[in-house]
Structures are given as C-alpha cells and as structure tokens.
Design an enzyme around this catalytic site. Structure first.
Site, PDB file in Angstrom:
ATOM      1  N   GLU A 359      -7.865  -2.993   3.372  1.00  7.83           N
ATOM      2  CA  GLU A 359      -9.224  -3.296   3.842  1.00  7.83           C
ATOM      3  C   GLU A 359      -9.853  -4.502   3.136  1.00  7.83           C
ATOM      4  OE1 GLU A 359     -10.846   1.004   5.314  1.00  7.83           O
ATOM      5  OE2 GLU A 359     -10.705   0.756   3.157  1.00  7.83           O
TER       6      GLU A 359
HETATM    7  C1  ACM Z   1      -7.366   3.429   2.752  1.00  7.14           C
HETATM    8  O1  ACM Z   1      -7.611   4.538   3.258  1.00  7.14           O
HETATM    9  N1  ACM Z   1      -8.235   2.433   2.842  1.00  7.14           N
HETATM   10  C2  ACM Z   1      -6.107   3.162   2.084  1.00  7.14           C
END
Ligand code: ACM
Length: 553
Positions: A359
C-alpha cells in the site's frame, strides 16, 4: 475503513470447582480393536461407590492440526500419582520441554510428576539423531499401558509431540487447579511431521500496542497449534514499537500513541530480546517487520529530515492507509534504513526480516522500485532473508526473497500473475489471502470487532482452501507456507485478540501442518468442536461459530 471501537471484554468463565482427585484404578482394560473403552473404578481407593465407566480416551487422531498418521492399538496409558516424566537424553532442550510439560500437567492432575532420567515407564521424551523420518520438526508418539514415548530427531519435534500429547488428555488437563482424572491416553502410535516449513501468525502491535505479557500469551496459543513463526508488525503510521538506538525518537516519540489516541508504547531492546527468547523456547521464530516505504507516518513524525519537504507531520491515530511515504531521493533515507535494519538484524537470531512494501500509494512507481531494491540489498548485507508483502514482486525481488501474498478473490488477474510469475524466478510464497487468512476480518455481519473490507470470513471459509493450489500459475514447490495476520485497528487487548483468532487460527495452523489428504471440513469441524472445552480451560473466550459442533463444556 471503520473507526476504532472499544468493546467490553467478555469475562473468562471461572475454572470448575476444585475437587480432590480420587485415585483412579483400572480394573478392566478390554482390548477392543481400535475403539478403546476404559473402565475405571474411580473412588475405589476411597472405598466408595460401585465402579463407574469413565469416558473412553480421545481417539489418537482427534487433535488439531491433524497428524499424518494415527494408528490405534493396544490398551491405554494412564498417568498416576507415581508417574515420572523421563528425559531420555542429555539435551538441555529436552529437559526444558519436559519441565514445560510438567508445568501443564501438575496443577490439574495434582501429581508430583518428577522430571527424571532414563527408564522404561512413564512419559518418555527421547531424542534420536538417526530418526530421519521425523525431519526437523516431526515426531513419533507411542502409547501403551506402560509408557507414552515421544521420539524425535530434533527438540522442535519433541516440543510438537508434547503439544499433541496435551491434546490427547481430557481438556481439563489445561486448567490451573486440581481436576478429577482419569488421565488416560489411547494406545497406539502417532507419526507426524509438517506439510510446510513456514507456519506463521502475525500480530500488528502498531495500530494498538500489546505488552510483552500479551505477546507471550499469544505465543503460547500459537505453540499449542504447532505454528513456528511469529511475525511482529513493528511499525506503521500509528506507532513505532521497537527501540532503535541510532534514531531514538522513533520509539520515544513515534511510539507515543496508537489508533484512537491511547498511550501506545514500544519494546525496549531488552523487552524485544525477551519476546524472542520466549518464542524460541516454544520453537517459534520471530519475524520482525518494519513497513517501508509507506505506512511510515510514525517515523516521518519523529524525524523531520526524513520528509521530502523537511516538515514533520503530526502523529496519526486514525485508520486510513496509503498516505505516507519515505522520501526516496534523499540520501538520509538510506542512512535511516541501514541503521534500522542493522539494529533489527542484530536483535534477530532468525532467518527473516520483513520490509513491508504494501500500500505504498504515496510513492511513485519508479521510486517504489528503486527503494525496494535498495532496501532488499540492505537486508542481505546484514545476513537476513527478505520477506515483503506481495507488492514487492513489482520491484525486482532478489533471489530467495519471500513474497507474502495477501490478495483475495477480488484481486486483479494481473496482480496475481505478477506474483505467480515471480515464483518462476525463484521468489517463494507465504500465503495470507485476506479473505481466508486475515483473522481481523469479521466472521459475519454481527461480529462486533474487526473489519470487513475483504468480506466476512467464516470459520469454514478460513479453513477450506488448499495452499498448494491457491495461486494459479505459481511454480510447484514455491509455497513455503501460510500465515494468519491479525491487524489491530479494532483490537486492544488479549480478550479481543482471542475473539478474532479463535477459532480461525487453528484452521490456518492445520493448513500449514497437516497433509492435504486429511483436509475435510466435516472431519475438521468435529475436531475443532472438541477444542472448545480446551480453549475454555485455557481461559480463551473463543467465538462460538454456529457452523461448528462445539463440545459441551
Ligand atoms: C496489508 O494488509 N496491507 C498487507
């Protein structure tokens, strides 16, 4: 994303009333093929009452995770007041494992159970360097009226065998107060070894901080189900949780809060070493994670120079993701990365160091690739193997890198293919599909805690998939194992951790340990249901999933 909510922790049911165990004396041991009926004369020693039928001991295969092979045969074994726990080797580790077993059995049986040396009777722990069939973590357990013998090549195998033995006794063996026997184990042989070498659980100690005692409690629960990796998510936007001497404000300032604005906290190096030591004594390796280059607000808030504009943002106590990034072009960023990874590697006896990589929505793609490639090299320089979330496969994974796949059924075909293609170039996989393995996903619409962005994850959904077949196109043999992450946006204490982890964690543990041939929901749910009284005896207030036939408490 949901905002943080606190929850009244449900109180743990009190232990059953303390009763003085009456000596159980066996009067008949009928040899019934496989099904073993044990009749005892409980109370005969006290001269009271007629002989009463005690329940048959648990069938040998009725444990979680399911063993490779359980062959019933012969009469049961029973612990008595005279039982000894025998360490059949000079190994200090074997002695420690024997002491741990005694620590479980003494309070509930009320027996002295001295830990002693060699002999042909009692509970015997035997290390056999030539027992190649057991491998690095397997064991054989043989039970007959004279003894229960656990044999393994390595101490880890003895430890896992002891976890099986615990589950073969009645659930009340796990209580801390004296309980009534008989303490019998069915006769026969269990042969067992894991399917996968990597069987992990992750705890997010950043969104909410958990004390060393809370982490140890979770370690004990993971060990019971033969997991062997504890992945600690040590940094995120909401908190930096590990002391780094060369950048002290990371912990002293960046660790000062958590989701919802609570006090947060961090582990000193002594705290962290204690977690590592405790985990190792339960045959779990700690895999530390510093999430880079996104999920870094706590670091950016602690040191203005890490920001491209030289201005430190405020600490963050919300639950958004994807808004923070290290400054990829700045040289100081790599001083920071080198120092943090060097100090963390020095605290890590294990193989792996996790560098996140998920992310990074505020990092330009080219910057992401450049950064992750440099960060991997730093991990290698300090002697560790890189693990990253599967987005790392969008950079250039170095040989032997592990990608932790956390996609789910809605993950795009291109993204899945990118990960599968990386396995052809040597990347290994740890599978944590978010809609199967994420323990923080709600069970259903009525679950109070947790999140639901990957959907609801029922106990069956969490268990009912095959790691070897999960990712289309992945090279056979590329799957190192499975891991069950537990993100803590909504979780603040052990009771809340346990509501989400139990009963799904044992299912992921079984996927990691048990052979594919044992995989069967109907059989599993019956074995899982039998774990209910055991979890209660351990003080774990698990979610009573309606799809599981829970045994009466
Ligand atoms: C995640 O759940 N961002 C690895």
């Amino acid at each position: 994303m949901r905002l943080h909510r606190t929850r009244q922790s449900s109180s743990v049911p009190p232990p059953r009333s303390v009763r003085t165990p009456r000596r159980a004396r066996r009067i008949t041991l009928p040899r019934l093929l496989g099904s073993l009926l044990l009749v005892t004369a409980a109370g005969a020693a006290a001269g009271s009452g007629p002989a009463a039928a005690a329940p048959a001991p648990r069938p040998l295969g009725q444990v979680v995770p399911a063993p490779v092979e359980a062959k019933p045969g012969g009469s049961p074994y029973a612990i008595t007041a005279g039982t000894r726990i025998r360490v059949e080797s000079e190994s200090r580790e074997a002695r420690r494992i024997a002491d741990q077993l005694a620590g479980v059995l003494r309070p509930s049986t009320g027996y002295a159970l001295p830990v002693t040396g060699r002999g042909s009777d009692g509970i015997r722990l035997r290390l056999d360097p030539h027992d190649d069939a057991s491998g690095a973590e397997g064991y054989t357990l043989r039970s007959n009226p004279g003894s229960v013998t656990i044999t393994a090549r390595e101490p880890a195998g003895l430890f896992h065998g002891v976890q099986t033995l615990r589950q073969l006794f009645p659930a009340r063996v796990e209580r801390n107060s004296r309980q009534e026997g008989p303490w019998t184990v069915a006769g026969g042989t269990v042969r067992d070894a894991p399917r996968y070498a990597y069987r992990g659980a992750m705890l997010d100690v950043s969104r909410h901080f958990f004390s060393v005692a809370e982490v140890k409690r979770y370690i004990d629960q993971l060990a019971l189900y033969k997991l062997n990796k504890l992945h600690l998510h040590l940094s995120d936007d909401q908190g930096w949780r590990i002391a780094i001497d060369s950048w002290p404000r990371l912990a002293t300032y960046g660790g000062r809060t958590e989701v919802g604005g609570g006090p947060g906290g961090y582990y000193t190096k002594a705290d962290y070493r204690e977690i590592v030591r405790y985990a190792a004594s339960r045959y779990l390796e700690v895999v530390p994670e510093i999430d880079l280059p996104g999920h870094t607000n706590a670091a950016l808030a602690s040191y203005a120079e890490l920001n491209c504009d030289g201005v430190a943002p405020p600490l963050y106590t919300g639950t958004n993701v994807g808004f923070s990034s290290l400054c990829v072009p700045k040289a100081v960023t790599y001083d920071f990365v080198d120092d943090v990874i060097r100090e963390l590697a020095a605290l890590t006896p294990g193989t792996y160091l996790h560098i996140g990589g998920d992310e990074a929505h505020s990092t330009a793609h080219d910057d992401y690739v450049a950064f992750m490639n440099k960060a991997q090299a730093v991990v290698g320089r300090y002697g560790k193997t890189v693990i990253g979330w599967h987005q790392l496969t969008g950079a250039t994974p170095v040989g032997g890198t592990v990608a932790q796949y956390w996609g789910y059924d809605r993950t795009g075909a291109d993204e899945r293919k990118q990960v599968a293609d990386a396995t052809a170039r040597g990347t290994k996989l740890v599978l944590s599909p978010a809609d199967r393995g994420y323990l923080d996903m709600k069970y259903d619409k009525d679950t109070e805690l947790g999140l639901s962005w990957a959907g609801y994850v029922s106990v069956r959904r969490s268990y009912d998939w095959d790691p070897a077949a999960y990712l289309d196109g992945a090279r056979p043999g590329s799957v190192l194992g499975v891991e069950a992450p537990l993100w803590s946006e909504t979780l603040t204490n052990s009771a809340e951790i346990e509501q989400m982890a139990f009963p799904r964690l044992p299912g992921i543990a079984e996927l990691g340990w048990s052979p594919a041939s044992t995989h069967d929901w109907d059989a599993y749910k019956a074995r899982l249901g039998a774990q209910g009284p055991r979890l209660s005896a351990l003080g774990i207030d698990y979610y009573r999933a309606p799809e599981v036939p829970w045994a009466a408490e």
